[in-house]
Motif scaffolding. Structure first.
Motif, short mmCIF file in Angstrom:
data_model
loop_
_atom_site.label_atom_id
_atom_site.label_comp_id
_atom_site.label_asym_id
_atom_site.label_seq_id
_atom_site.Cartn_x
_atom_site.Cartn_y
_atom_site.Cartn_z
N SER A 125 10.90 13.42 -3.88
CA SER A 125 10.75 12.88 -5.31
C SER A 125 9.51 12.30 -5.56
O SER A 125 8.83 11.52 -4.40
CB SER A 125 11.96 12.14 -5.67
N ILE A 126 8.94 12.44 -6.61
CA ILE A 126 7.77 11.64 -7.04
C ILE A 126 8.22 10.58 -8.24
O ILE A 126 8.96 10.88 -9.18
CB ILE A 126 6.77 12.78 -7.62
N THR A 127 7.35 9.39 -8.02
CA THR A 127 7.65 8.19 -9.03
C THR A 127 6.40 8.14 -9.65
O THR A 127 5.38 8.22 -9.03
CB THR A 127 8.05 6.82 -8.37
N LYS A 128 6.52 7.89 -11.00
CA LYS A 128 5.19 8.11 -11.83
C LYS A 128 5.24 6.44 -12.59
O LYS A 128 6.28 6.02 -13.12
CB LYS A 128 5.10 9.04 -12.81
N SER A 129 4.24 5.95 -12.21
CA SER A 129 4.17 4.33 -12.74
C SER A 129 4.01 4.41 -14.45
O SER A 129 3.82 5.41 -15.03
CB SER A 129 2.74 3.53 -12.28
N LEU A 168 -6.56 14.21 -13.00
CA LEU A 168 -6.83 13.40 -11.54
C LEU A 168 -8.20 12.77 -11.57
O LEU A 168 -9.27 13.42 -11.45
CB LEU A 168 -6.62 14.37 -10.54
N LEU A 169 -8.10 11.43 -11.14
CA LEU A 169 -9.39 10.70 -11.01
C LEU A 169 -9.52 10.35 -9.81
O LEU A 169 -10.77 10.16 -9.08
CB LEU A 169 -9.19 9.30 -11.90
N ALA A 170 -8.61 10.08 -8.90
CA ALA A 170 -8.63 9.86 -7.41
C ALA A 170 -7.54 9.87 -6.70
O ALA A 170 -6.25 10.02 -7.29
CB ALA A 170 -9.31 8.37 -7.14
N GLU A 171 -7.52 9.66 -5.27
CA GLU A 171 -6.19 9.78 -4.56
C GLU A 171 -6.45 8.82 -3.20
O GLU A 171 -7.66 9.03 -2.70
CB GLU A 171 -5.41 11.02 -4.41
N GLY A 172 -5.45 8.55 -2.50
CA GLY A 172 -5.72 7.65 -1.24
C GLY A 172 -4.75 6.25 -1.29
O GLY A 172 -4.03 6.10 -2.25
N ILE A 199 -0.27 5.90 -12.00
CA ILE A 199 -0.38 6.37 -10.59
C ILE A 199 1.03 7.02 -10.43
O ILE A 199 1.76 6.74 -10.81
CB ILE A 199 -0.72 5.38 -9.65
N THR A 200 1.06 7.97 -9.04
CA THR A 200 2.10 8.54 -8.78
C THR A 200 2.20 8.48 -7.12
O THR A 200 1.08 8.27 -6.85
CB THR A 200 2.26 10.01 -9.14
N THR A 201 3.32 8.49 -6.68
CA THR A 201 3.59 8.51 -5.32
C THR A 201 4.72 9.36 -4.74
O THR A 201 5.69 9.59 -5.80
CB THR A 201 3.49 7.00 -4.70
N ILE A 202 4.58 9.85 -3.61
CA ILE A 202 5.70 10.63 -3.38
C ILE A 202 6.71 9.84 -2.38
O ILE A 202 6.28 9.16 -1.37
CB ILE A 202 5.45 12.09 -2.37
N VAL A 226 0.74 -1.21 0.08
CA VAL A 226 0.04 0.00 0.03
C VAL A 226 0.82 1.40 0.04
O VAL A 226 1.77 1.49 0.74
CB VAL A 226 -0.94 -0.04 1.19
N HIS A 227 0.37 2.03 -0.91
CA HIS A 227 1.18 3.58 -0.78
C HIS A 227 0.13 4.56 -1.00
O HIS A 227 -1.09 4.34 -1.38
CB HIS A 227 1.99 3.67 -2.12
N TYR A 228 0.33 5.79 -0.69
CA TYR A 228 -0.63 6.72 -0.80
C TYR A 228 -0.52 7.22 -2.31
O TYR A 228 0.83 7.70 -2.60
CB TYR A 228 -0.58 7.91 0.17
#
Length: 279
Positions: free
Chosen positions: A103-107, A73-77, A95-98, A60-62
């Motif tokens: 830094s931000i990673t983008k899938s 943006l469709l959703a987040e959480g 999706i992306t996560t911090i 699980v990631h935010y």
């Protein structure tokens, strides 16, 4: 007692050293890689092909969830879900996560095909009709029960043409001819469905409906056309240019009233009043 008192400063110094973030023993957590983030999520529809989708994450990631075609943006959480509305049938999502270092990673993008629409806002039933759980096709023509069924009025307050228009102040056939849309006069029609739009002028296209309102308490949704426009869908005071986005003022299954805002002023709107017919 003296031995205990002497030992306290030494113990405190040891504890401070153990908590010192500058010591070499503590290492920051590694950033999530693109591959790890991509492998961590799955798009799970409510049922096969359904438009209500949950993003399952392991670990699980935010995250933030985006459409790949327009980066919306469709959703987040940590357990996000979202709904796809027509006419989308093939959807790409990333999706992306911090990370801990900011830094931000983008899938990479994952795709899903939509073949079934459920739980849509009420505006969809009012525009397209609903029978046995299936959205249908509705056909619309000029609402000749109105004093004016095409014309202008006050944007954001009027609910039909109030200043000028057909048939009270102008002949609809002459107006259609003058706007370069001669087949949009009396007796003209157009159809609306999740599969597309058809017009009596021979054009086809698609339509997107949402319950987003430009003016709360006045409009009840937004209708955006692509490839074609509804009957006489032009802005006369803006060079008769075609208009593709409309506010839905009324939609009750039998009547449909659309409004388009003039470009040159934010006070004038053009109104289009239709009634449903069978073909």
């Amino acid at each position: 007692m003296k031995k205990i008192l002497f030992a306290l400063p030494l113990l405190l110094a040891m504890l401070l050293a153990a908590c010192d973030a500058s010591t070499d023993d503590i290492q920051p957590e590694a950033s999530v890689t693109v591959e790890e983030l991509t492998n961590s999520f799955q798009l799970v529809p409510k049922s096969t092909g359904n438009n209500n989708i949950t993003v399952q994450l392991s670990p699980v990631h935010y995250v933030k969830v985006y459409r790949a075609d327009n980066d919306a943006l469709l959703a987040e959480g940590t357990n996000p879900s979202f709904q796809v509305t027509p006419p989308t049938t093939d959807l790409g999502v990333y999706i992306t996560t911090i990370n801990h270092d900011g830094s931000i990673t983008k899938s990479d993008t994952k795709n899903i095909t939509i073949t079934e629409y459920t739980d849509l806002p009420a505006i969809f039933e009012q525009v397209f009709g609903l029978e046995n759980g299936v959205y249908g096709t509705t056909t619309w023509t000029w609402d000749d029960t109105k004093e004016r069924y095409w014309g202008n009025g006050s944007w954001g307050s009027d609910t039909a043409p109030a200043w000028w228009g057909a048939p009270k102040d102008a002949d609809i056939d002459e107006q259609a001819e003058g706007k370069g849309m001669p087949q949009d006069g009396s007796g003209a029609w157009f159809t609306l469905s999740l599969n597309g739009v058809e017009t009596s002028r021979g054009e086809t296209g698609s339509v997107n409906v949402t319950d987003a309102a430009a003016v709360v308490g006045w409009s009840i949704g937004t209708m955006t056309f692509s490839g074609t426009v509804p009957l006489l869908g032009v802005l006369p005071n803006d060079g008769n240019q075609r208009c593709y986005t409309y506010q839905i003022i009324q939609a009750d299954g039998e009547h449909l009233v659309l409004a388009a805002q003039s470009i040159g002023t934010n006070t004038e709107g053009w109104f289009f009043c239709f009634k449903r017919i069978e073909r």
